[in-house]
Design a protein around this motif. Structure first.
Motif, PDB file in Angstrom:
ATOM      1  N   VAL A  17      35.121 116.251-119.205  1.00 15.32           N
ATOM      2  CA  VAL A  17      35.036 115.232-120.256  1.00 15.32           C
ATOM      3  C   VAL A  17      34.910 115.913-121.611  1.00 15.32           C
ATOM      4  O   VAL A  17      34.028 116.748-121.817  1.00 15.32           O
ATOM      5  CB  VAL A  17      33.828 114.294-120.025  1.00 15.32           C
ATOM      6  N   ASP A  18      35.812 115.576-122.529  1.00 14.67           N
ATOM      7  CA  ASP A  18      35.731 116.093-123.899  1.00 14.67           C
ATOM      8  C   ASP A  18      34.822 115.196-124.726  1.00 14.67           C
ATOM      9  O   ASP A  18      34.962 113.969-124.707  1.00 14.67           O
ATOM     10  CB  ASP A  18      37.124 116.144-124.537  1.00 14.67           C
ATOM     11  N   VAL A  19      33.891 115.823-125.428  1.00 16.78           N
ATOM     12  CA  VAL A  19      32.929 115.084-126.254  1.00 16.78           C
ATOM     13  C   VAL A  19      33.066 115.535-127.700  1.00 16.78           C
ATOM     14  O   VAL A  19      33.001 116.734-127.989  1.00 16.78           O
ATOM     15  CB  VAL A  19      31.479 115.318-125.774  1.00 16.78           C
ATOM     16  N   THR A  20      33.252 114.568-128.592  1.00 18.20           N
ATOM     17  CA  THR A  20      33.347 114.871-130.021  1.00 18.20           C
ATOM     18  C   THR A  20      32.037 114.519-130.702  1.00 18.20           C
ATOM     19  O   THR A  20      31.542 113.395-130.573  1.00 18.20           O
ATOM     20  CB  THR A  20      34.495 114.084-130.673  1.00 18.20           C
ATOM     21  N   ILE A  21      31.463 115.481-131.415  1.00 20.33           N
ATOM     22  CA  ILE A  21      30.193 115.283-132.107  1.00 20.33           C
ATOM     23  C   ILE A  21      30.434 115.447-133.612  1.00 20.33           C
ATOM     24  O   ILE A  21      30.831 116.523-134.053  1.00 20.33           O
ATOM     25  CB  ILE A  21      29.142 116.313-131.639  1.00 20.33           C
ATOM     26  N   PRO A  22      30.220 114.401-134.385  1.00 22.63           N
ATOM     27  CA  PRO A  22      30.390 114.517-135.843  1.00 22.63           C
ATOM     28  C   PRO A  22      29.479 115.597-136.417  1.00 22.63           C
ATOM     29  O   PRO A  22      28.387 115.867-135.893  1.00 22.63           O
ATOM     30  CB  PRO A  22      29.994 113.121-136.361  1.00 22.63           C
ATOM     31  N   ASP A  23      29.905 116.220-137.505  1.00 25.56           N
ATOM     32  CA  ASP A  23      29.157 117.332-138.097  1.00 25.56           C
ATOM     33  C   ASP A  23      27.759 116.927-138.547  1.00 25.56           C
ATOM     34  O   ASP A  23      26.846 117.758-138.569  1.00 25.56           O
ATOM     35  CB  ASP A  23      29.932 117.904-139.300  1.00 25.56           C
ATOM     36  N   ASP A  24      27.580 115.670-138.913  1.00 29.03           N
ATOM     37  CA  ASP A  24      26.279 115.243-139.431  1.00 29.03           C
ATOM     38  C   ASP A  24      25.402 114.609-138.356  1.00 29.03           C
ATOM     39  O   ASP A  24      24.385 113.995-138.664  1.00 29.03           O
ATOM     40  CB  ASP A  24      26.468 114.246-140.579  1.00 29.03           C
ATOM     41  N   ARG A  25      25.766 114.762-137.088  1.00 23.07           N
ATOM     42  CA  ARG A  25      25.004 114.152-135.999  1.00 23.07           C
ATOM     43  C   ARG A  25      24.386 115.215-135.092  1.00 23.07           C
ATOM     44  O   ARG A  25      24.934 116.305-134.923  1.00 23.07           O
ATOM     45  CB  ARG A  25      25.915 113.254-135.156  1.00 23.07           C
ATOM     46  N   GLU A  26      23.252 114.862-134.502  1.00 25.42           N
ATOM     47  CA  GLU A  26      22.638 115.714-133.485  1.00 25.42           C
ATOM     48  C   GLU A  26      23.110 115.258-132.108  1.00 25.42           C
ATOM     49  O   GLU A  26      23.504 114.109-131.917  1.00 25.42           O
ATOM     50  CB  GLU A  26      21.112 115.626-133.559  1.00 25.42           C
ATOM     51  N   PHE A  27      23.045 116.186-131.151  1.00 25.12           N
ATOM     52  CA  PHE A  27      23.458 115.879-129.784  1.00 25.12           C
ATOM     53  C   PHE A  27      22.481 116.582-128.846  1.00 25.12           C
ATOM     54  O   PHE A  27      22.306 117.794-128.914  1.00 25.12           O
ATOM     55  CB  PHE A  27      24.886 116.371-129.534  1.00 25.12           C
ATOM     56  N   THR A  28      21.832 115.816-127.993  1.00 26.03           N
ATOM     57  CA  THR A  28      20.795 116.360-127.112  1.00 26.03           C
ATOM     58  C   THR A  28      21.354 116.642-125.724  1.00 26.03           C
ATOM     59  O   THR A  28      21.941 115.751-125.101  1.00 26.03           O
ATOM     60  CB  THR A  28      19.612 115.379-126.983  1.00 26.03           C
ATOM     61  N   VAL A  29      21.188 117.874-125.253  1.00 31.10           N
ATOM     62  CA  VAL A  29      21.589 118.256-123.896  1.00 31.10           C
ATOM     63  C   VAL A  29      20.318 118.516-123.084  1.00 31.10           C
ATOM     64  O   VAL A  29      19.471 119.319-123.499  1.00 31.10           O
ATOM     65  CB  VAL A  29      22.478 119.516-123.893  1.00 31.10           C
ATOM     66  N   CYS A  30      20.182 117.841-121.942  1.00 33.44           N
ATOM     67  CA  CYS A  30      18.991 117.966-121.097  1.00 33.44           C
ATOM     68  C   CYS A  30      19.342 118.615-119.767  1.00 33.44           C
ATOM     69  O   CYS A  30      20.374 118.293-119.167  1.00 33.44           O
ATOM     70  CB  CYS A  30      18.375 116.598-120.837  1.00 33.44           C
ATOM     71  N   GLY A  31      18.465 119.487-119.309  1.00 33.05           N
ATOM     72  CA  GLY A  31      18.649 120.129-118.016  1.00 33.05           C
ATOM     73  C   GLY A  31      18.068 119.292-116.888  1.00 33.05           C
ATOM     74  O   GLY A  31      17.950 118.066-116.986  1.00 33.05           O
ATOM     75  N   ASP A  32      17.644 119.944-115.840  1.00 33.42           N
ATOM     76  CA  ASP A  32      17.225 119.278-114.606  1.00 33.42           C
ATOM     77  C   ASP A  32      16.014 118.358-114.828  1.00 33.42           C
ATOM     78  O   ASP A  32      14.988 118.789-115.339  1.00 33.42           O
ATOM     79  CB  ASP A  32      16.853 120.322-113.555  1.00 33.42           C
ATOM     80  N   ILE A  33      16.156 117.113-114.368  1.00 32.40           N
ATOM     81  CA  ILE A  33      15.046 116.160-114.390  1.00 32.40           C
ATOM     82  C   ILE A  33      14.307 116.198-113.054  1.00 32.40           C
ATOM     83  O   ILE A  33      13.081 116.159-112.992  1.00 32.40           O
ATOM     84  CB  ILE A  33      15.558 114.735-114.673  1.00 32.40           C
ATOM     85  N   HIS A  34      15.071 116.283-111.964  1.00 37.18           N
ATOM     86  CA  HIS A  34      14.504 116.418-110.612  1.00 37.18           C
ATOM     87  C   HIS A  34      13.400 115.405-110.303  1.00 37.18           C
ATOM     88  O   HIS A  34      12.315 115.766-109.830  1.00 37.18           O
ATOM     89  CB  HIS A  34      13.986 117.837-110.392  1.00 37.18           C
ATOM     90  N   GLY A  35      13.663 114.148-110.593  1.00 34.17           N
ATOM     91  CA  GLY A  35      12.744 113.100-110.170  1.00 34.17           C
ATOM     92  C   GLY A  35      11.440 113.034-110.924  1.00 34.17           C
ATOM     93  O   GLY A  35      10.507 112.352-110.496  1.00 34.17           O
ATOM     94  N   GLN A  36      11.350 113.718-112.081  1.00 31.47           N
ATOM     95  CA  GLN A  36      10.126 113.690-112.887  1.00 31.47           C
ATOM     96  C   GLN A  36      10.257 112.586-113.938  1.00 31.47           C
ATOM     97  O   GLN A  36      10.642 112.830-115.089  1.00 31.47           O
ATOM     98  CB  GLN A  36       9.891 115.054-113.537  1.00 31.47           C
TER      99      GLN A  36
END
Length: 333
Positions: free
Chosen positions: A205-224
């Motif tokens: 999936v290609d994701v476009t993020i505008p220059d003035d926006r933040e983008f949060t990437v999260c790792g493993d949640i594992h049921g927490q």
């Protein structure tokens, strides 16, 4: 050289106990570079397993056995790696070696028996398997959801006209904090709608993020679940102006995997172009059986819903490319 290697190993052991696995791997690597040994490779193997770098764990365990064929821990580590990869026959063979060498090792016997049951179960299923055109769970449920009755006693969140809304998700999260269960009718509906959407999505999936926006990437949640709530508290709730990518391993291990996945899937339905989810190595039937999600779903709902989860997982994208520059995927796969 031997003392230097031992010092590096001891420092690595301390880092391992503190769960600083990256540091432990570096120090075990240093010990191996100074003076390779079966012990150092086996220790690095279990550390790689903890970080779910299963391929590296398998390679190190095999190297430990190559250096010392009588080193039992090497076989134990390799069996654990094979189990994580779903290669149960190979794992069973190594567990058998461990049990034969250490007949009084209770943990080894438990692992051997568990693996043996899985191998027998898979062999039985293969023997009786017949392609009878069996419908998927989602196909079976098609058109029957309306017949599921929501009891008057149910006081939880409800879909609005069959759709996920922001109010629904906010109510759902508060409902889950009280450790209550979403009604099965809405659970089925969310999974079926997510599957319909995912079947139209590409693997990458290609994701476009505008220059003035933040983008949060999260790792493993594992049921927490409460960790997930804390992430939203710190970074803000997902929205069209606050996009997220959850990079796999949403379930297993933790006791609230069902709660985590339904919140995540609900946001996926609400903001399909601003909330992204990738498949991890724990979004699979074998891993869910070994690490707890399958049992949790059956305890909170039923076996049919557990099977439906697997159908949905099979359609999750495997990776995302951010602004044509950054590739995000699960290294543990």
């Amino acid at each position: 050289m031997k003392q230097q290697a031992e010092d590096a190993k001891e420092a690595a052991n301390l880092a391992f106990k503190k769960q600083d696995y990256g540091q432990a791997i570096d120090l075990y690597t240093k010990a191996i570079q100074i003076l390779p040994s079966a012990v150092y490779y086996a220790n690095r193997s279990i550390t790689y397993l903890r970080t779910e770098c299963v391929g590296y764990a398998l390679t190190d365990a095999s190297k430990a056995i190559e250096l010392d064929k009588s080193y039992v821990k090497g076989y134990y580590r390799r069996a654990a790696a094979y189990m994580s990869m779903g290669k149960f026959k190979q794992a069973l063979k190594d567990f058998e070696t461990v049990v034969n060498a250490r007949p009084n090792d209770k943990d080894a016997k438990i692992k051997f028996n568990e693996c043996s049951k899985i191998v027998r179960k898979l062999a039985f299923e293969k023997a009786i398997n017949v392609d009878d055109g069996k419908k998927s769970v989602s196909e079976t449920l098609e058109g029957t959801l309306d017949s599921i009755v929501v009891e008057e006693s149910y006081a939880g969140p409800k879909l609005e006209d069959g759709k996920v809304t922001q109010n629904f998700i906010l109510s759902l999260m508060e409902f889950y904090k009280s450790q209550k269960i979403l009604h099965r009718k809405y659970a089925y509906k969310i999974l079926i709608d997510v599957k319909k959407y995912l079947t139209q999505q590409p693997t990458l999936v290609d994701v476009t993020i505008p220059d003035d926006r933040e983008f949060t990437v999260c790792g493993d949640i594992h049921g927490q679940f409460y960790d997930l709530m804390n992430i939203f508290k710190i970074n803000g709730l997902p929205s069209e102006t606050n996009p997220y990518l959850f990079n796999g391993d949403f379930v297993d291990r933790g006791s609230f995997s069902v709660e985590c996945i339904f919140v995540l899937f609900s946001y996926k339905l609400l903001y399909p172009n601003h909330f992204f989810m990738a498949r991890g190595n724990h979004e699979s039937s074998n891993m869910n059986q070994m690490y707890g999600f399958d049992g949790e779903v059956k305890a909170k709902y039923n076996a049919q819903l557990a099977e439906l989860f697997t159908e949905v997982y099979n359609w999750l994208p495997l990776c995302h490319c951010l602004n044509n520059r950054v590739l995000v995927s699960k290294v543990g796969m």
